[in-house]
Write a protein that holds these residues in place. Structure first.
Motif, PDB file in Angstrom:
ATOM      1  N   ASP A 125       0.679  -1.111  -0.140  1.00 58.91           N
ATOM      2  CA  ASP A 125       0.023  -0.057   0.022  1.00 58.91           C
ATOM      3  C   ASP A 125       0.800   1.268  -0.033  1.00 58.91           C
ATOM      4  O   ASP A 125       0.500   2.261   0.110  1.00 58.91           O
ATOM      5  N   SER A 127       3.090   1.890   2.526  1.00 55.01           N
ATOM      6  CA  SER A 127       3.514   2.148   3.814  1.00 55.01           C
ATOM      7  C   SER A 127       5.058   1.667   3.807  1.00 55.01           C
ATOM      8  O   SER A 127       5.459   0.688   3.359  1.00 55.01           O
ATOM      9  N   GLY A 144      -3.681  -5.347   2.207  1.00 60.93           N
ATOM     10  CA  GLY A 144      -4.217  -4.107   1.307  1.00 60.93           C
ATOM     11  C   GLY A 144      -5.194  -4.348   0.365  1.00 60.93           C
ATOM     12  O   GLY A 144      -6.017  -3.253   0.070  1.00 60.93           O
ATOM     13  N   ARG A 148      -5.644  -4.111   6.381  1.00 63.70           N
ATOM     14  CA  ARG A 148      -4.289  -3.573   6.355  1.00 63.70           C
ATOM     15  C   ARG A 148      -3.874  -4.000   7.801  1.00 63.70           C
ATOM     16  O   ARG A 148      -3.678  -3.067   8.545  1.00 63.70           O
ATOM     17  N   SER A 161       0.740   4.976   4.777  1.00 68.68           N
ATOM     18  CA  SER A 161       0.023   5.800   3.577  1.00 68.68           C
ATOM     19  C   SER A 161      -1.334   5.846   4.180  1.00 68.68           C
ATOM     20  O   SER A 161      -2.089   5.122   4.467  1.00 68.68           O
ATOM     21  N   ARG A 162      -1.732   7.087   3.853  1.00 68.80           N
ATOM     22  CA  ARG A 162      -3.123   7.371   4.147  1.00 68.80           C
ATOM     23  C   ARG A 162      -4.536   6.770   3.355  1.00 68.80           C
ATOM     24  O   ARG A 162      -4.114   6.821   2.317  1.00 68.80           O
ATOM     25  N   ASP A 163      -5.104   5.902   4.106  1.00 67.27           N
ATOM     26  CA  ASP A 163      -6.312   5.474   3.247  1.00 67.27           C
ATOM     27  C   ASP A 163      -7.690   5.252   4.366  1.00 67.27           C
ATOM     28  O   ASP A 163      -7.579   4.526   5.366  1.00 67.27           O
ATOM     29  N   THR A 164      -8.426   6.199   3.975  1.00 67.00           N
ATOM     30  CA  THR A 164      -9.588   6.277   5.225  1.00 67.00           C
ATOM     31  C   THR A 164     -10.586   4.951   5.072  1.00 67.00           C
ATOM     32  O   THR A 164     -11.144   4.898   6.065  1.00 67.00           O
ATOM     33  N   LYS A 165     -10.631   4.295   4.020  1.00 69.02           N
ATOM     34  CA  LYS A 165     -11.382   3.076   3.913  1.00 69.02           C
ATOM     35  C   LYS A 165     -10.850   1.811   4.655  1.00 69.02           C
ATOM     36  O   LYS A 165     -11.589   1.170   5.197  1.00 69.02           O
ATOM     37  N   ARG A 166      -9.536   2.011   4.578  1.00 70.77           N
ATOM     38  CA  ARG A 166      -8.810   0.714   5.115  1.00 70.77           C
ATOM     39  C   ARG A 166      -7.877   1.245   6.288  1.00 70.77           C
ATOM     40  O   ARG A 166      -6.787   1.329   5.940  1.00 70.77           O
ATOM     41  N   GLY A 181      -3.360   7.336   8.620  1.00 71.15           N
ATOM     42  CA  GLY A 181      -2.006   7.639   7.841  1.00 71.15           C
ATOM     43  C   GLY A 181      -1.207   8.421   8.859  1.00 71.15           C
ATOM     44  O   GLY A 181      -1.600   9.547   9.291  1.00 71.15           O
TER      45      GLY A 181
END
Length: 324
Positions: A125, A127, A144, A148, A161-166, A181
């Motif tokens: 992802d 990160s 991912g 995560r 790494s920013r991911d608001t859904k995961r 994130g």
């Protein structure tokens, strides 16, 4: 069940009596009633099954039997029905499309470090993770895709790494750390008494794995949460968070660190087993930035000078005693 199988085998060989043949016919009749898995197959699958079945029967060498008035077609149909009874579970599974069968094998990936080693890796992802000495990070090959999650034994610094859904979730023996994130450090060595989570940027939620009903602690930049495994006490502190953890730069920095945990650091980075003549020495806290120290002897001398103690070496075993 064993008697039925034996009787069915005799029927296919043509060695059954008239009375036994009637029993087989009764079983065949009852098989067409109720919940029969054969009825759940599509016409195409039924045709494919019967074609394969007929081929098996035609190539089989079945012994002849006395004429009981049954036609060859009846023998074939009866044999087919009997084999369907015996084999339908296998064929239903065999002819299912691969999408209908959960054959996904979860493959675990492992990153680990040796003594005095620091390793950097990048996850799928984006990160980034730095593993400290004698640490282990586990995750699956599906990382991912839907979630995560990683599992840590030891210490690692994360730049997520920013991911608001995961959300990114770090599982340790003591805590579950959830982020979207952010940059943070987690230390949870099995042999250490203290567990810490330090946040450099962003925000993290820390939840105890042993007390799931306890509300998660929310940490902001410059905040560190420390957990004592023995006393189960939680303490929060503020620290300078202007750069990555000192251990990534291989600098020896302690901040209110107990000597028993420093002993674990020495074991992981220098391969020496440190023990204490007096239990009170192991509880003594040390703070300071000692820079880069390659030689364990130099570090031991500095530590003993700091806590007013001395050490004796016996091979790879170190005993720290009070200064006399």
């Amino acid at each position: 069940m064993g008697r039925k199988k034996n009787l069915l085998k005799k029927f296919l060989k043509g060695t059954v009596s008239d009375e036994e043949a009637k029993k087989v016919e009764m079983w065949l009749d009852s098989a067409t009633q109720g919940n029969n898995p054969w009825e759940n197959l599509s016409e195409d699958k039924k045709a494919a099954f019967l074609t394969d079945l007929k081929s098996r029967i035609n190539t089989a060498k079945l012994p002849g039997k006395k004429n009981t008035g049954r036609s060859t077609s009846w023998v074939w149909l009866a044999a087919a029905s009997v084999i369907i009874l015996l084999m339908i579970p296998v064929y239903v599974l065999w002819m299912k499309p691969s999408a209908e069968i959960n054959t996904k094998v979860v493959i675990e990936k492992v990153a680990e470090t040796n003594m005095a080693q620091i390793k950097q890796l990048q996850l799928s992802d984006g990160s980034k993770v730095w593993l400290n000495a004698k640490s282990r990070l586990r995750y699956t090959d599906s990382f991912g895709s839907h979630s995560r999650d990683v599992y840590l034994d030891g210490q690692a610094y994360f730049e997520i790494s920013r991911d608001t859904k995961r959300p990114f979730v770090v599982h340790t023996s003591s805590w579950q750390v959830t982020v979207l994130g952010t940059h943070f450090d987690v230390s949870d060595y099995m042999e250490d008494n203290d567990v810490t989570v330090s946040v450099l940027s962003g925000k993290v939620a820390v939840q105890s794995t042993r007390q799931q009903k306890t509300p998660a602690a929310i940490l902001h930049p410059g905040e560190q949460l420390e957990y004592d495994k023995r006393s189960h006490e939680l303490n929060s502190e503020v620290f300078a968070h202007d750069q990555q953890p000192s251990w990534i730069r291989k600098e020896v920095v302690f901040y209110h660190t107990k000597m028993e945990d420093i002993a674990g650091y020495i074991k992981r980075n220098y391969g020496l087993a440190v023990s204490f003549a007096n239990p009170s020495l192991s509880e003594t806290e040390v703070s300071g930035n000692f820079g880069k120290i390659e030689d364990a002897k130099e570090l031991l001398e500095i530590l003993c000078l700091t806590i007013n103690a001395e050490y004796k070496a016996n091979g790879k075993k170190i005993l720290i005693t009070e200064m006399h």
